[in-house]
Write an enzyme that holds these catalytic residues in place. Structure first.
Site, short mmCIF file in Angstrom:
data_model
loop_
_atom_site.label_atom_id
_atom_site.label_comp_id
_atom_site.label_asym_id
_atom_site.label_seq_id
_atom_site.Cartn_x
_atom_site.Cartn_y
_atom_site.Cartn_z
N HIS A 20 0.48 -1.39 -0.19
CA HIS A 20 0.04 -0.29 -0.45
C HIS A 20 1.43 1.00 -0.12
O HIS A 20 0.65 2.17 -0.76
CB HIS A 20 -0.51 0.28 1.27
CG HIS A 20 -2.01 -1.39 1.54
ND1 HIS A 20 -2.03 -1.75 2.57
CD2 HIS A 20 -3.04 -1.40 -0.13
CE1 HIS A 20 -3.04 -2.62 2.09
NE2 HIS A 20 -3.85 -2.40 1.03
N LYS A 44 -16.73 -8.54 10.11
CA LYS A 44 -15.91 -9.03 10.91
C LYS A 44 -15.08 -9.61 11.44
O LYS A 44 -14.49 -9.77 12.33
CB LYS A 44 -17.36 -10.70 11.21
CG LYS A 44 -18.99 -10.48 11.93
CD LYS A 44 -19.69 -11.58 12.13
CE LYS A 44 -20.74 -11.66 10.40
NZ LYS A 44 -21.10 -13.26 9.78
N ARG A 93 -2.17 -6.67 -8.44
CA ARG A 93 -0.99 -7.28 -8.27
C ARG A 93 -1.57 -8.03 -9.11
O ARG A 93 -0.15 -8.91 -9.71
CB ARG A 93 -1.84 -8.21 -7.36
CG ARG A 93 -1.30 -6.92 -5.89
CD ARG A 93 -1.60 -7.06 -4.41
NE ARG A 93 -2.92 -7.20 -4.59
CZ ARG A 93 -4.24 -7.24 -3.48
NH1 ARG A 93 -3.44 -7.55 -2.21
NH2 ARG A 93 -4.85 -7.01 -3.55
N SER A 131 -3.25 -7.71 3.04
CA SER A 131 -2.78 -7.47 4.64
C SER A 131 -3.90 -9.23 5.00
O SER A 131 -3.57 -9.14 5.97
CB SER A 131 -4.46 -6.52 4.51
OG SER A 131 -4.14 -5.22 3.88
P1 ADP Z 1 -9.55 -3.23 -0.65
O1 ADP Z 1 -10.36 -4.61 0.59
O2 ADP Z 1 -10.61 -2.09 -0.78
O3 ADP Z 1 -9.15 -4.31 -1.80
P2 ADP Z 1 -6.69 -3.67 -0.05
O4 ADP Z 1 -6.32 -2.40 1.64
O5 ADP Z 1 -7.27 -4.27 0.64
O6 ADP Z 1 -8.31 -3.23 0.28
O7 ADP Z 1 -6.46 -2.69 -0.92
C1 ADP Z 1 -6.90 -1.57 -1.73
C2 ADP Z 1 -6.35 -1.60 -2.38
O8 ADP Z 1 -4.77 -1.37 -2.69
C3 ADP Z 1 -6.51 -2.53 -3.40
O9 ADP Z 1 -6.80 -1.58 -5.64
C4 ADP Z 1 -5.97 -3.15 -3.55
O10 ADP Z 1 -5.53 -3.35 -5.31
C5 ADP Z 1 -3.72 -2.78 -3.50
N1 ADP Z 1 -3.31 -3.25 -2.79
C6 ADP Z 1 -3.38 -4.31 -2.19
N2 ADP Z 1 -2.41 -4.37 -1.65
C7 ADP Z 1 -1.50 -3.79 -2.49
C8 ADP Z 1 0.38 -4.38 -2.80
N3 ADP Z 1 0.65 -4.99 -2.17
N4 ADP Z 1 0.38 -3.57 -3.70
C9 ADP Z 1 -0.01 -2.39 -4.55
N5 ADP Z 1 -1.20 -2.81 -3.90
C10 ADP Z 1 -1.91 -3.25 -3.11
#
Ligand code: ADP
Length: 165
Positions: A20, A44, A93, A131
């Site tokens: 992120h 949840k 990704r 995450s």
């Molecule tokens: P969501 O539940 O909206 O997918 P996330 O926190 O999992 O929320 O992801 C938010 C955004 O960040 C999404 O666009 C996801 O593709 C991107 N993202 C998550 N992990 C990575 C990563 N390792 N590298 C680049 N982008 C990421």
């Protein structure tokens, strides 16, 4: 032609990872103002509250002057309208991200044509990182310090110690 690009980077960020942060830093170089917006969901299996996620994001982006941290609920396009944003940023990704994100982008554009979705490919070194994986590693007693920024690691350790007690 708009003279200012205001982008929203929405997500769960439970917790924020190095992936992120990498995307935020790269996008901050491209847009005038970047709003990282934590989705206020009632998931949840959420580990951190919305406020905790926002606090961690503030800490790890403190060095980026054009990055703002906020949270929202409801439809993303409504939030984009309230914030006068002309772009939504999402990270890609792999092929499954691409499929779901394209669908969302088309839907969002149908609902609000003034907001375009921009995709940035994940950096190679973070393209495996999510995450959910970080939560799994921590829950199983593994070391996640290579996958999250230091302030997030501290919170994870605190949370995990509390959970175990
Ligand atoms: P969501 O539940 O909206 O997918 P996330 O926190 O999992 O929320 O992801 C938010 C955004 O960040 C999404 O666009 C996801 O593709 C991107 N993202 C998550 N992990 C990575 C990563 N390792 N590298 C680049 N982008 C990421």
């Amino acid at each position: 032609m708009p003279n200012s690009l205001v982008a929203i980077y929405p997500g769960s960020f439970d917790p924020p990872t190095n992936g992120h942060l990498d995307l935020i830093a790269r996008a901050a170089n491209l847009v005038n103002h970047l709003i990282v917006a934590v989705l206020q969901n009632t998931q949840k299996n959420a580990l951190f509250t919305t406020a905790e996620r926002a606090e961690m994001l503030k800490e790890i982006t403190a060095h980026l002057p054009n990055v703002e941290i906020d949270s929202f609920d409801g439809l993303l396009v409504d939030y984009a309208a309230r914030r006068n944003a002309n772009a939504i940023l999402r990270g890609i990704r792999n092929v499954s991200d691409y499929e779901i994100e394209t669908q969302m982008a088309i839907l969002n554009r149908r609902m609000r044509a003034q907001t375009e979705t921009l995709f940035l490919p994940a950096s190679a070194e973070h393209s495996f990182l999510s995450s959910r994986m970080v939560k799994e590693i921590i829950t199983l007693g593994g070391d996640a310090s290579g996958f999250v920024p230091e302030p997030v690691m501290r919170r994870l350790q605190a949370k995990f110690t509390t959970v175990k007690r």
